[in-house]
Structures are given as structure tokens and as C-alpha cells.
Design a protein around this motif. Structure first.
Motif, PDB file in Angstrom:
ATOM      1  N   LYS A   1       0.810  -1.220   0.000  1.00  0.00           N
ATOM      2  CA  LYS A   1       0.000   0.000   0.000  1.00  0.00           C
ATOM      3  C   LYS A   1       0.849   1.278   0.000  1.00  0.00           C
ATOM      4  CE  LYS A   1      -3.932  -2.168   2.324  1.00  0.00           C
ATOM      5  NZ  LYS A   1      -4.897  -2.119   3.460  1.00  0.00           N
ATOM      6  N   VAL A   2       1.979   1.230   0.697  1.00  0.00           N
ATOM      7  CA  VAL A   2       2.807   2.433   0.828  1.00  0.00           C
ATOM      8  C   VAL A   2       3.774   2.587  -0.336  1.00  0.00           C
ATOM      9  CG1 VAL A   2       4.581   3.543   2.244  1.00  0.00           C
ATOM     10  CG2 VAL A   2       2.605   2.487   3.335  1.00  0.00           C
ATOM     11  N   ASP A   3       4.418   1.501  -0.728  1.00  0.00           N
ATOM     12  CA  ASP A   3       5.423   1.552  -1.797  1.00  0.00           C
ATOM     13  C   ASP A   3       4.813   1.075  -3.109  1.00  0.00           C
ATOM     14  OD1 ASP A   3       7.316   2.448   0.001  1.00  0.00           O
ATOM     15  OD2 ASP A   3       8.084   0.458   0.446  1.00  0.00           O
ATOM     16  N   ALA A   4       4.105   1.982  -3.771  1.00  0.00           N
ATOM     17  CA  ALA A   4       3.481   1.645  -5.054  1.00  0.00           C
ATOM     18  C   ALA A   4       4.549   1.554  -6.148  1.00  0.00           C
ATOM     19  CB  ALA A   4       2.434   2.692  -5.424  1.00  0.00           C
ATOM     20  N   PRO A   5       4.266   0.822  -7.222  1.00  0.00           N
ATOM     21  CA  PRO A   5       5.232   0.717  -8.326  1.00  0.00           C
ATOM     22  C   PRO A   5       5.649   2.100  -8.830  1.00  0.00           C
ATOM     23  CG  PRO A   5       3.453  -0.860  -8.623  1.00  0.00           C
ATOM     24  CD  PRO A   5       3.052   0.003  -7.467  1.00  0.00           C
ATOM     25  N   GLY A   6       6.950   2.277  -9.008  1.00  0.00           N
ATOM     26  CA  GLY A   6       7.462   3.540  -9.510  1.00  0.00           C
ATOM     27  C   GLY A   6       7.782   4.560  -8.439  1.00  0.00           C
ATOM     28  N   GLU A   7       7.370   4.288  -7.181  1.00  0.00           N
ATOM     29  CA  GLU A   7       7.640   5.223  -6.094  1.00  0.00           C
ATOM     30  C   GLU A   7       8.928   4.837  -5.376  1.00  0.00           C
ATOM     31  OE1 GLU A   7       3.249   6.760  -4.633  1.00  0.00           O
ATOM     32  OE2 GLU A   7       4.084   4.952  -3.711  1.00  0.00           O
ATOM     33  N   GLN A   8       9.535   5.811  -4.712  1.00  0.00           N
ATOM     34  CA  GLN A   8      10.712   5.546  -3.894  1.00  0.00           C
ATOM     35  C   GLN A   8      10.346   4.576  -2.780  1.00  0.00           C
ATOM     36  OE1 GLN A   8      12.082   8.962  -1.745  1.00  0.00           O
ATOM     37  NE2 GLN A   8      13.893   7.962  -0.934  1.00  0.00           N
ATOM     38  N   LYS A   9      11.196   3.615  -2.546  1.00  0.00           N
ATOM     39  CA  LYS A   9      10.953   2.628  -1.509  1.00  0.00           C
ATOM     40  C   LYS A   9      11.179   3.247  -0.133  1.00  0.00           C
ATOM     41  CE  LYS A   9      12.472  -2.000  -0.071  1.00  0.00           C
ATOM     42  NZ  LYS A   9      13.427  -3.112  -0.358  1.00  0.00           N
ATOM     43  N   LEU A  10      10.163   3.145   0.735  1.00  0.00           N
ATOM     44  CA  LEU A  10      10.264   3.715   2.079  1.00  0.00           C
ATOM     45  C   LEU A  10      10.414   2.659   3.171  1.00  0.00           C
ATOM     46  CD1 LEU A  10       7.603   6.598   1.985  1.00  0.00           C
ATOM     47  CD2 LEU A  10      10.044   6.699   1.483  1.00  0.00           C
ATOM     48  N   ILE A  11       9.808   1.497   2.971  1.00  0.00           N
ATOM     49  CA  ILE A  11       9.885   0.437   3.979  1.00  0.00           C
ATOM     50  C   ILE A  11      11.027  -0.512   3.620  1.00  0.00           C
ATOM     51  CG2 ILE A  11       8.664  -1.472   5.090  1.00  0.00           C
ATOM     52  CD1 ILE A  11       6.055  -0.035   4.500  1.00  0.00           C
ATOM     53  N   HIS A  12      12.033  -0.562   4.485  1.00  0.00           N
ATOM     54  CA  HIS A  12      13.242  -1.326   4.206  1.00  0.00           C
ATOM     55  C   HIS A  12      13.391  -2.485   5.184  1.00  0.00           C
ATOM     56  CE1 HIS A  12      14.947   1.875   1.545  1.00  0.00           C
ATOM     57  NE2 HIS A  12      14.179   2.634   2.321  1.00  0.00           N
ATOM     58  N   THR A  13      13.840  -3.617   4.652  1.00  0.00           N
ATOM     59  CA  THR A  13      14.190  -4.753   5.497  1.00  0.00           C
ATOM     60  C   THR A  13      15.687  -4.718   5.745  1.00  0.00           C
ATOM     61  OG1 THR A  13      12.408  -6.150   4.603  1.00  0.00           O
ATOM     62  CG2 THR A  13      14.247  -7.262   5.676  1.00  0.00           C
ATOM     63  N   ILE A  14      16.070  -4.725   7.010  1.00  0.00           N
ATOM     64  CA  ILE A  14      17.479  -4.753   7.386  1.00  0.00           C
ATOM     65  C   ILE A  14      17.797  -6.182   7.788  1.00  0.00           C
ATOM     66  CG2 ILE A  14      19.262  -3.677   8.772  1.00  0.00           C
ATOM     67  CD1 ILE A  14      17.587  -1.741   7.010  1.00  0.00           C
ATOM     68  N   ARG A  15      18.495  -6.882   6.924  1.00  0.00           N
ATOM     69  CA  ARG A  15      18.708  -8.313   7.098  1.00  0.00           C
ATOM     70  C   ARG A  15      19.290  -8.634   8.481  1.00  0.00           C
ATOM     71  NH1 ARG A  15      18.571 -12.252   3.479  1.00  0.00           N
ATOM     72  NH2 ARG A  15      18.560 -10.742   1.755  1.00  0.00           N
ATOM     73  N   GLY A  16      18.607  -9.534   9.173  1.00  0.00           N
ATOM     74  CA  GLY A  16      19.067  -9.975  10.475  1.00  0.00           C
ATOM     75  C   GLY A  16      18.806  -9.004  11.608  1.00  0.00           C
ATOM     76  N   ALA A  17      18.166  -7.864  11.310  1.00  0.00           N
ATOM     77  CA  ALA A  17      17.976  -6.844  12.335  1.00  0.00           C
ATOM     78  C   ALA A  17      16.519  -6.400  12.480  1.00  0.00           C
ATOM     79  CB  ALA A  17      18.862  -5.631  12.062  1.00  0.00           C
ATOM     80  N   GLY A  18      15.824  -6.216  11.370  1.00  0.00           N
ATOM     81  CA  GLY A  18      14.437  -5.769  11.467  1.00  0.00           C
ATOM     82  C   GLY A  18      14.027  -4.910  10.295  1.00  0.00           C
ATOM     83  N   TYR A  19      13.296  -3.856  10.557  1.00  0.00           N
ATOM     84  CA  TYR A  19      12.733  -3.005   9.504  1.00  0.00           C
ATOM     85  C   TYR A  19      12.948  -1.538   9.840  1.00  0.00           C
ATOM     86  CZ  TYR A  19      10.338  -7.450   8.776  1.00  0.00           C
ATOM     87  OH  TYR A  19      10.066  -8.784   8.599  1.00  0.00           O
ATOM     88  N   ALA A  20      12.953  -0.718   8.789  1.00  0.00           N
ATOM     89  CA  ALA A  20      13.114   0.722   8.993  1.00  0.00           C
ATOM     90  C   ALA A  20      12.269   1.463   7.974  1.00  0.00           C
ATOM     91  CB  ALA A  20      14.581   1.132   8.861  1.00  0.00           C
ATOM     92  N   LEU A  21      11.691   2.582   8.395  1.00  0.00           N
ATOM     93  CA  LEU A  21      10.946   3.463   7.516  1.00  0.00           C
ATOM     94  C   LEU A  21      11.789   4.693   7.276  1.00  0.00           C
ATOM     95  CD1 LEU A  21       8.150   3.972   6.104  1.00  0.00           C
ATOM     96  CD2 LEU A  21       7.529   5.283   8.133  1.00  0.00           C
ATOM     97  N   ARG A  22      12.228   4.863   6.025  1.00  0.00           N
ATOM     98  CA  ARG A  22      13.095   5.997   5.713  1.00  0.00           C
ATOM     99  C   ARG A  22      13.045   6.314   4.221  1.00  0.00           C
ATOM    100  NH1 ARG A  22      18.299   2.386   7.287  1.00  0.00           N
ATOM    101  NH2 ARG A  22      18.563   1.251   5.350  1.00  0.00           N
ATOM    102  N   GLY A  23      13.305   7.558   3.925  1.00  0.00           N
ATOM    103  CA  GLY A  23      13.307   7.990   2.525  1.00  0.00           C
ATOM    104  C   GLY A  23      14.637   7.763   1.853  1.00  0.00           C
TER     105      GLY A  23
END
Length: 224
Positions: free
Chosen positions: A202-224
Motif C-alpha cells: 500500500k505504501v510503496d506503489a510501483p514507480g515510487e521511492q521505496k520507504l519500507i526497508h528490510t534490514i537483514r538480520g535486524a528488522g525493519y526501517a521506515l526511511r526515505g
């Protein structure tokens, strides 16, 4: 009170700080402690708290001076003063300098929490959290990205709001589970992965900058 609300607790008495901090964290606050006035100013700039609980009697720089500097720098963060001096003059002086409320020591934790909740209710209505072009209105619970409105379920919204309150911070699955799901019976950390996937669609639509990131082995981050 919203899960993840950032609170800076400034108290040089470690026995008081050691009692108040876990109580606030148990209720879902994200807490940082400072034990002197100089550290309080540094943490206020770095941690960007949404509320400050500030003792008047502090080493290096007293609480009144900390308050003066914060207001001089333009900070509008709500401040509750802690004072052992139960005099009208001290209370009026703190309020005149820009404090929002005060609690006299010794105090019951329930009194402090009640004053914090009341103060947060007064300021929450105007808040819009922004991460890149994502906007989360905490009063209306509306979410927009660019020109489009994003429709979320209640749980999706709570997860996104918590992440938006902690932008760029890496949040583990266990931490998100404890803050957003509040240790609900039978819920496992895997549910976090499921809801992160829902949000991504819902947040990261096709063509948009990715905001929700998976940090392998650590968790998740919301950032531009």
C-alpha cells in the motif's frame, strides 16, 4: 497515549529514574534518560522527544536553565517539570518560562502518567508525521503519499504510525510486536512480517521511492 511516543526523562536521582523509566516503557513509551543538564540539551536535539520530563535540580546545568535554552532555540516540545520545592513561586516561575506542567516530589507514578496523558491529548491533534512524501495524520488517522490517499486497517495504521514516529530507526520484529501488539495472547513475531508485507503493497506503489526497508538480520526501517 500512542505507542512509541518518545519521552526524554531528565533526572539525576538514579533511584527515581530507575523506577520511572521501566514504568513508562511498560506502557509503550520510547524512553531516553539524561542525568545532568548538559546531557539533557544534547539528547533533546538528538532524540527529538515528543515530551520532556525535566527535574529542576540537576548537576552541570539546572532544569530551569535547560528549559530556557530549549525555548530560546525554538523548541515547542511539551515539558513537565519535576520539583522538590512545593512553592507557588517556583511553579509560577517554571510556567512563565515555558513549562507546560509540573509535578512536585515525592509523587506517585499514577499522577505523573495522568499529567503526561493530559498534556499529550492537548498537543496530539495538530500532529502530522512526515517521512519523505508520506504523511500520517495522527488526529484523523489519514495516510497520504504524494497525491494519493492510502486506506489502512486499524492494525496496519498502528504499525505504520509507530514506524513513522521512529524514522530511520531499525526496529526488530520482537520490538514491533511488543509495542504495536502489546503482547497479545497467541501472537508471534511472524505476524510482523505479514503486516510489513501488507504495508509495502500500500505504501510503496510501483514507480515510487521505496520507504519500507528490510534490514537483514535486524528488522525493519521506515526511511526515505
Amino acid at each position: 497515549m500512542r505507542a512509541g511516543t518518545r519521552v526524554l526523562l531528565v533526572e539525576d536521582d538514579r533511584s527515581i529514574a530507575g523506577f520511572v523509566e521501566p514504568e513508562l516503557e511498560r506502557l509503550g513509551f520510547s524512553v531516553r534518560c539524561a542525568y545532568d543538564g548538559i546531557s539533557a540539551l544534547e539528547d533533546a536535539r538528538d532524540f527529538e522527544p515528543e515530551m520532556i520530563v525535566l527535574d529542576i535540580m540537576l548537576p552541570k546545568l539546572d532544569g530551569v536553565s535547560v528549559l530556557k535554552r530549549l525555548r530560546r532555540e525554538g523548541s515547542r516540545t511539551p515539558v513537565i517539570m519535576l520539583t522538590a520545592r512545593d512553592t507557588t513561586l517556583d511553579k509560577v516561575h517554571s510556567l512563565d518560562l515555558g513549562a507546560d506542567d509540573y509535578v512536585t516530589k515525592p509523587f506517585e507514578i499514577e499522577e505523573l502518567l495522568a499529567r503526561m496523558r493530559a498534556l499529550l491529548r492537548r498537543v496530539e491533534g495538530e500532529e502530522v508525521l512526515k517521512v519523505a512524501d508520506l504523511e500520517v495524520n495522527t488526529a484523523t488517522r489519514e495516510v497520504r503519499r504524494g497525491g494519493r490517499e492510502i486506506s489502512l486497517t486499524a492494525r496496519e495504521y498502528e504499525l505504520l504510525e509507530f514506524m513513522a514516529r521512529n524514522p530511520r530507526r531499525v526496529l526488530s520484529r520482537e520490538f514491533l510486536l511488543s509495542r504495536v501488539w502489546d503482547q497479545e495472547f497467541g501472537v508471534t513475531a511472524n505476524v510482523v512480517e505479514v503486516y510489513i508485507a501488507y504495508l509495502r503493497k500500500k505504501v510503496d506503489a510501483p514507480g515510487e521511492q521505496k520507504l519500507i526497508h528490510t534490514i537483514r538480520g535486524a528488522g525493519y526501517a521506515l526511511r526515505g
